[in-house]
Design an enzyme around this catalytic site. Structure first.
Site, PDB file in Angstrom:
ATOM      1  N   HIS A  43       0.869  -1.185   0.000  1.00 30.36           N
ATOM      2  CA  HIS A  43       0.000   0.000   0.000  1.00 30.36           C
ATOM      3  C   HIS A  43       0.902   1.229   0.000  1.00 30.36           C
ATOM      4  O   HIS A  43       1.166   1.821   1.044  1.00 30.36           O
ATOM      5  CB  HIS A  43      -0.897  -0.013   1.226  1.00 30.36           C
ATOM      6  CG  HIS A  43      -1.969   1.031   1.214  1.00 30.36           C
ATOM      7  ND1 HIS A  43      -3.226   0.810   1.723  1.00 30.36           N
ATOM      8  CD2 HIS A  43      -1.979   2.308   0.764  1.00 30.36           C
ATOM      9  CE1 HIS A  43      -3.961   1.902   1.585  1.00 30.36           C
ATOM     10  NE2 HIS A  43      -3.210   2.842   1.011  1.00 30.36           N
ATOM     11  N   GLU A  70      -2.527  -1.640  -3.242  1.00 33.95           N
ATOM     12  CA  GLU A  70      -3.625  -0.883  -2.651  1.00 33.95           C
ATOM     13  C   GLU A  70      -3.298   0.606  -2.662  1.00 33.95           C
ATOM     14  O   GLU A  70      -2.129   0.993  -2.607  1.00 33.95           O
ATOM     15  CB  GLU A  70      -3.842  -1.297  -1.190  1.00 33.95           C
ATOM     16  CG  GLU A  70      -4.203  -2.742  -0.977  1.00 33.95           C
ATOM     17  CD  GLU A  70      -4.402  -3.049   0.494  1.00 33.95           C
ATOM     18  OE1 GLU A  70      -5.001  -4.098   0.781  1.00 33.95           O
ATOM     19  OE2 GLU A  70      -3.946  -2.273   1.355  1.00 33.95           O
ATOM     20  N   THR A 100      -3.475   4.750   8.989  1.00 30.66           N
ATOM     21  CA  THR A 100      -3.827   3.518   8.277  1.00 30.66           C
ATOM     22  C   THR A 100      -5.211   3.700   7.681  1.00 30.66           C
ATOM     23  O   THR A 100      -5.905   4.675   7.988  1.00 30.66           O
ATOM     24  CB  THR A 100      -3.768   2.302   9.221  1.00 30.66           C
ATOM     25  OG1 THR A 100      -3.972   1.099   8.469  1.00 30.66           O
ATOM     26  CG2 THR A 100      -4.826   2.406  10.313  1.00 30.66           C
ATOM     27  N   HIS A 190      -7.770  -5.994   7.249  1.00 30.40           N
ATOM     28  CA  HIS A 190      -7.548  -4.975   8.274  1.00 30.40           C
ATOM     29  C   HIS A 190      -7.774  -5.577   9.664  1.00 30.40           C
ATOM     30  O   HIS A 190      -8.893  -5.885  10.042  1.00 30.40           O
ATOM     31  CB  HIS A 190      -8.443  -3.750   8.095  1.00 30.40           C
ATOM     32  CG  HIS A 190      -7.841  -2.518   8.737  1.00 30.40           C
ATOM     33  ND1 HIS A 190      -7.030  -1.641   8.061  1.00 30.40           N
ATOM     34  CD2 HIS A 190      -7.893  -2.064  10.006  1.00 30.40           C
ATOM     35  CE1 HIS A 190      -6.625  -0.685   8.876  1.00 30.40           C
ATOM     36  NE2 HIS A 190      -7.143  -0.923  10.066  1.00 30.40           N
ATOM     37  N   ASP A 191      -6.680  -5.752  10.373  1.00 26.47           N
ATOM     38  CA  ASP A 191      -6.672  -6.251  11.755  1.00 26.47           C
ATOM     39  C   ASP A 191      -7.106  -7.712  11.890  1.00 26.47           C
ATOM     40  O   ASP A 191      -7.390  -8.172  13.006  1.00 26.47           O
ATOM     41  CB  ASP A 191      -7.526  -5.370  12.674  1.00 26.47           C
ATOM     42  CG  ASP A 191      -6.874  -4.014  12.923  1.00 26.47           C
ATOM     43  OD1 ASP A 191      -5.683  -3.866  12.601  1.00 26.47           O
ATOM     44  OD2 ASP A 191      -7.557  -3.111  13.433  1.00 26.47           O
ATOM     45  N   HIS A 214      -0.168  -6.105   9.387  1.00 25.61           N
ATOM     46  CA  HIS A 214       0.288  -5.677  10.715  1.00 25.61           C
ATOM     47  C   HIS A 214       0.324  -6.821  11.720  1.00 25.61           C
ATOM     48  O   HIS A 214       1.337  -7.044  12.385  1.00 25.61           O
ATOM     49  CB  HIS A 214      -0.606  -4.548  11.234  1.00 25.61           C
ATOM     50  CG  HIS A 214      -0.177  -4.011  12.553  1.00 25.61           C
ATOM     51  ND1 HIS A 214       0.859  -3.112  12.696  1.00 25.61           N
ATOM     52  CD2 HIS A 214      -0.620  -4.268  13.807  1.00 25.61           C
ATOM     53  CE1 HIS A 214       1.026  -2.832  13.970  1.00 25.61           C
ATOM     54  NE2 HIS A 214       0.140  -3.517  14.666  1.00 25.61           N
TER      55      HIS A 214
END
Length: 239
Positions: A43, A70, A100, A190-191, A214
């Site tokens: 990204h 991304e 983010t 995401h997460d 992450h």
């Protein structure tokens, strides 16, 4: 089968904190694929605080699985993606100064803009995906843009998973089912983590791909990159 794409932004963040080329973004991409990653996600942001334009080009010949870029489709981003020609581009409406990604597209409001951008990418043979909040009502507008897939923005699911996973996933299931009606493929990211991924993957219909960075890189500090990637693959396996 749900594919795992490893987002290597955090490797670039660590490298940039010291300068030089340690850890090497390109070597991690090579190794992640060797260890079982079925795609590499990056990204790049305008300030190059992690992935740089040079990284985008350096990675292209090294990604032998699926290259997913991304970003917010400003003109420089669009031109770069058209030049590199990854397998997939994921459009994310993040502000330039956002730490983010923090929201999906309002596809009704940005309908004309998204149609135009997506047409450019599709004309170049690049599969498109757009970042979407878990909102079934937004799916029809997403489908009208001409996108191939949606990527479910899973921060809310991850945040609420421990307290009530059934409630946390409810809107995601509804959105995925609505997307199926329009023939849209479903990605997610995401997460997502080793803790919450399996329940998500087991309950979201037609989940084609998850993009994870992450949590995966953080867990790899303890488990090692190869073990962590294999653990994620096992969470995605259908028995």
């Amino acid at each position: 089968m749900t594919k795992l794409s490893v987002n290597i932004n955090k490797i670039a963040t660590l490298r940039n904190a010291r300068g030089g080329d340690v850890p090497s973004v390109t070597q991690v991409a090579i190794d992640a694929q060797k260890f079982g990653s079925q795609g590499i996600t990056i990204h790049p942001r305008p300030d190059e605080r992690h992935i740089t334009r040079k990284d985008v080009y350096d990675l292209k010949p090294l990604v032998t699985t699926e290259y997913n870029i991304e970003g917010n489709p400003h003109r420089p981003f669009i031109d770069m993606v058209l030049d590199v020609k990854p397998e997939q581009v994921t459009l994310v409406p993040d502000a330039d100064d956002a730490i983010t990604s923090n929201a999906g597209w309002d596809c009704q409001k940005h309908q004309d803009f998204l149609k135009s951008v997506i047409a450019e990418f599709k004309n170049a043979g690049i599969r498109t995906s757009i970042f979407l909040d878990p909102n079934p009502e937004m799916v029809k507008y997403a489908a009208s843009t001409g996108t191939d897939r949606i990527e479910l923005y899973t921060e809310a699911y991850a945040r609420n998973y421990a307290a009530n996973k059934e409630e946390a996933i409810k809107d995601y299931v509804a959105t995925a089912k609505e997307a199926e009606k329009y023939g849209l493929g479903i990605n997610a990211g995401h997460d997502l983590s080793l803790e919450n991924l399996k329940y998500f993957a087991d309950n979201i219909p037609n989940l084609l791909e998850v993009s994870i960075g992450h949590a995966l890189i953080s867990e790899a500090l303890y488990l090692g990159l190869e073990n962590t990637i294999q653990a994620y693959r096992k969470r995605l396996a259908k028995w």
